[in-house]
Write a protein that holds these residues in place. Structure first.
Motif, PDB file in Angstrom:
ATOM      1  N   GLY A  32      29.600  41.185  46.463  1.00 24.81           N
ATOM      2  CA  GLY A  32      30.651  40.171  46.396  1.00 24.81           C
ATOM      3  C   GLY A  32      30.436  39.181  45.271  1.00 24.81           C
ATOM      4  O   GLY A  32      31.387  38.788  44.575  1.00 24.81           O
ATOM      5  N   ILE A  33      29.195  38.761  45.074  1.00 20.28           N
ATOM      6  CA  ILE A  33      28.896  37.798  44.006  1.00 20.28           C
ATOM      7  C   ILE A  33      29.166  38.410  42.636  1.00 20.28           C
ATOM      8  O   ILE A  33      29.814  37.791  41.767  1.00 20.28           O
ATOM      9  CB  ILE A  33      27.437  37.311  44.122  1.00 20.28           C
ATOM     10  N   LEU A  34      28.683  39.625  42.418  1.00 20.36           N
ATOM     11  CA  LEU A  34      28.895  40.287  41.129  1.00 20.36           C
ATOM     12  C   LEU A  34      30.382  40.563  40.883  1.00 20.36           C
ATOM     13  O   LEU A  34      30.869  40.433  39.747  1.00 20.36           O
ATOM     14  CB  LEU A  34      28.102  41.595  41.069  1.00 20.36           C
ATOM     15  N   THR A  35      31.101  40.932  41.935  1.00 18.64           N
ATOM     16  CA  THR A  35      32.541  41.183  41.796  1.00 18.64           C
ATOM     17  C   THR A  35      33.276  39.915  41.400  1.00 18.64           C
ATOM     18  O   THR A  35      34.150  39.930  40.520  1.00 18.64           O
ATOM     19  CB  THR A  35      33.113  41.736  43.110  1.00 18.64           C
ATOM     20  N   THR A  36      32.932  38.806  42.031  1.00 22.60           N
ATOM     21  CA  THR A  36      33.575  37.521  41.712  1.00 22.60           C
ATOM     22  C   THR A  36      33.342  37.134  40.254  1.00 22.60           C
ATOM     23  O   THR A  36      34.276  36.752  39.537  1.00 22.60           O
ATOM     24  CB  THR A  36      33.036  36.408  42.633  1.00 22.60           C
ATOM     25  N   VAL A  37      32.115  37.250  39.795  1.00 19.02           N
ATOM     26  CA  VAL A  37      31.784  36.910  38.403  1.00 19.02           C
ATOM     27  C   VAL A  37      32.543  37.828  37.446  1.00 19.02           C
ATOM     28  O   VAL A  37      33.110  37.372  36.433  1.00 19.02           O
ATOM     29  CB  VAL A  37      30.262  37.008  38.166  1.00 19.02           C
ATOM     30  N   GLY A  38      32.577  39.116  37.755  1.00 20.64           N
ATOM     31  CA  GLY A  38      33.272  40.072  36.889  1.00 20.64           C
ATOM     32  C   GLY A  38      34.757  39.787  36.797  1.00 20.64           C
ATOM     33  O   GLY A  38      35.351  39.837  35.702  1.00 20.64           O
ATOM     34  N   LEU A  39      35.386  39.468  37.922  1.00 21.70           N
ATOM     35  CA  LEU A  39      36.822  39.159  37.910  1.00 21.70           C
ATOM     36  C   LEU A  39      37.102  37.889  37.116  1.00 21.70           C
ATOM     37  O   LEU A  39      38.096  37.809  36.379  1.00 21.70           O
ATOM     38  CB  LEU A  39      37.337  39.013  39.349  1.00 21.70           C
ATOM     39  N   LEU A  40      36.246  36.885  37.256  1.00 22.53           N
ATOM     40  CA  LEU A  40      36.422  35.637  36.505  1.00 22.53           C
ATOM     41  C   LEU A  40      36.360  35.870  34.999  1.00 22.53           C
ATOM     42  O   LEU A  40      37.130  35.281  34.227  1.00 22.53           O
ATOM     43  CB  LEU A  40      35.345  34.623  36.914  1.00 22.53           C
TER      44      LEU A  40
END
Length: 515
Positions: A181-189
């Protein structure tokens, strides 16, 4: 997503990173539909919950996700896809952390509700992002990539859940979502483009509340029915009535208001309607078969959960193989013929599964699971592509949400249907087989048999009852597989509804590869 059609498509490494982020969000949500199932007995002891209470860990998630799937299209238009996607990933990840830290059954149910609300948007938004990130001629391959997460998640969930629970604890069934979830959030940002929010879009509260009541009550009825004896319980009658009333008010309101909660122009598109019908079948077949194979392996063949999970995962291998090929096949073969092939393969494997007994080898089960996975992959990817081939771009997000909702409802219906049929048939066949068991039966008079199954002793009668129950269950499983096979065969004529408009072909649209 009105802006999707005019926004330049991402390319190169950035598109690949957006794809990875969309896939990771899809896999997180798809895994959580089944990963917690095997951990329920461990949670029950740790949280001090009764059997009825612990089942709400699953029910709360399913109901929340079903209700919150419907408004995804409106939310994406109102706030922008990127902002909504990031908020939902953060909410899902945070709720997963809270579930892993829960100290009581009340906390767990509340946190699972929050997790379901956050996770509802992940699959439809990821599908919409994938569609908007690839050119029309590449969407078959894009849907193959996206479909891997949707199809493999539920299949791999029980295996991963069993492994985490056995080697660590049930808390890690939820905590495993944190790094993803953390990596996905950073990637989307960093890498995702946003569509322009539409600030003036009005929300149809009455339509949403009526649909939420209808869907929520239906999901409760389907999930709770087996536990309380279906319509022998007043609870199921109440839930059925409330669901019917909710759907009635929703449709009555939607057909008489200028701005309904769900835009019914979606269903003017023949391809979208065809895909919606097939999505119900996929939900019924995929999850219905899973709901049968898992207890068959554990209760009839006495496989431990990890071994059963590995055999079940073999179907995921077949799905993976099919999805790796089907994106390219769509450029050569019309989608309807791939769907026909997939349905035929799935029906064939279900027919073979009607002959499964307690002597069926793991090799045989593994082979047919792989072949069945290939069949499901050949159906799912073309449908996911065809559904949006002729749909207006501004309807994609809402269409993806509706397809996800339809598939989820289909899965709930499928699971409830096959389990109810399994239970009823087992009871009936047990009574029927018992009629033929008497002390005068030739087989029971054979010396080798009589030494073990002695009807004059309590132990002998208990052994005999277990044997009868096992045989009754095997017959019931066979009947359920036959029912799923008939449903699959009955869907074959629907494949001929799939088409591409002549206007698109005349314009040289690349999507004509779909037929």
């Amino acid at each position: 997503m009105s802006g999707a059609a005019t926004t330049a498509l991402p390319s190169g490494p950035r598109r690949m990173l957006v794809t990875v982020c969309a896939m990771s969000a899809t896999i997180m949500q798809a895994l959580d539909t089944t990963i917690a199932n095997v951990a329920l007995p461990y949670m029950q002891g740790s949280l001090g919950a009764s059997m009825d209470q612990i089942n709400w860990v699953l029910t709360s998630y399913i109901v929340a996700a079903a209700i919150m799937t419907a408004p995804i299209g409106w939310l994406a238009n109102r706030f922008g896809t990127k902002r909504l996607f990031i908020i939902c990933v953060i909410a899902f990840t945070t709720a997963s952390l809270l579930c892993g830290l829960a100290q009581s059954i009340e906390q767990m149910v509340v946190f699972r509700l929050l997790q379901g609300m956050g996770g509802a948007a992940l699959v439809p938004l990821s599908q919409s992002v994938m569609l908007n990130s690839y050119a029309p001629e590449e969407r078959g391959q894009a849907m193959a990539i996206w479909g891997m997460g949707v199809m493999l998640g539920p299949i791999m969930g029980p295996t991963l859940g069993a492994w985490l629970t056995d080697n660590y604890s049930w808390h890690w069934v939820f905590l495993v979502n944190l790094p993803v979830g953390i990596l996905t959030t950073v990637g989307l940002l960093l890498f995702m483009d946003d569509s322009k929010p539409q600030g003036g879009v009005r929300f149809d509260w009455f339509g949403f509340l009526a649909l939420a009541v209808g869907i929520g009550s239906l999901q409760l009825m389907l999930d709770r029915g087996e536990q309380v004896g279906w319509f022998e319980a007043n609870e199921i009658w109440i839930e059925a009535f409330v669901s019917a009333a909710g759907f009635y008010f929703f449709f009555a309101h939607s057909f008489t208001t200028k701005a309904p909660f769900i835009r019914f122009e979606l269903f003017r598109d023949r391809n979208f309607v065809s895909a919606s019908l097939f999505m119900v079948l996929i939900g019924v077949t995929l999850f219905g078969t899973m709901a049968l194979v898992t207890p068959f392996l554990q209760n009839v063949l006495n496989y431990p959960i990890l071994s059963a999970g590995m055999l079940l995962a073999s179907r995921g291998i077949g799905t993976l193989v099919a999805m790796m090929a089907v994106g390219r096949l769509l450029k050569l073969i019309p989608a309807r013929y791939l769907v026909l092939t997939g349905l035929s393969i799935t029906a064939f494997t279900l027919w073979e599964m009607t002959g499964f007994t307690d002597y069926t080898s793991s090799r045989t089960i593994g082979i047919f699971s792989v072949v069945q996975g290939i069949g499901l992959g050949l159906v799912f990817v073309p449908l996911s592509t065809v559904a949006f081939a002729t749909l207006d771009p501004h309807l994609r997000t809402e269409g993806a949400a509706i397809l996800t909702l339809i598939r989820n409802i289909g899965s709930s219906i499928g699971i409830s249907m096959v389990i109810a049929q399994l239970t009823n048939t087992t009871v009936k066949m047990h009574a029927h087989l018992t009629e033929y068991v008497t002390p005068f039966h030739n087989a029971l008079q054979m010396p080798d048999v009589a030494r073990v199954v002695n009807m004059a002793t309590d132990q002998g009668r208990a052994i005999l009852d277990n044997l009868i129950t096992q045989q009754a269950a095997i017959i019931a499983y066979g009947n359920d597989f036959k029912l799923l096979m008939v449903l699959t065969l009955s869907a074959i004529p629907l494949a001929f509804l799939i088409r591409t408009p002549k206007a698109a072909v005349a314009a040289g649209d690349h999507e004509s590869v779909l037929d």
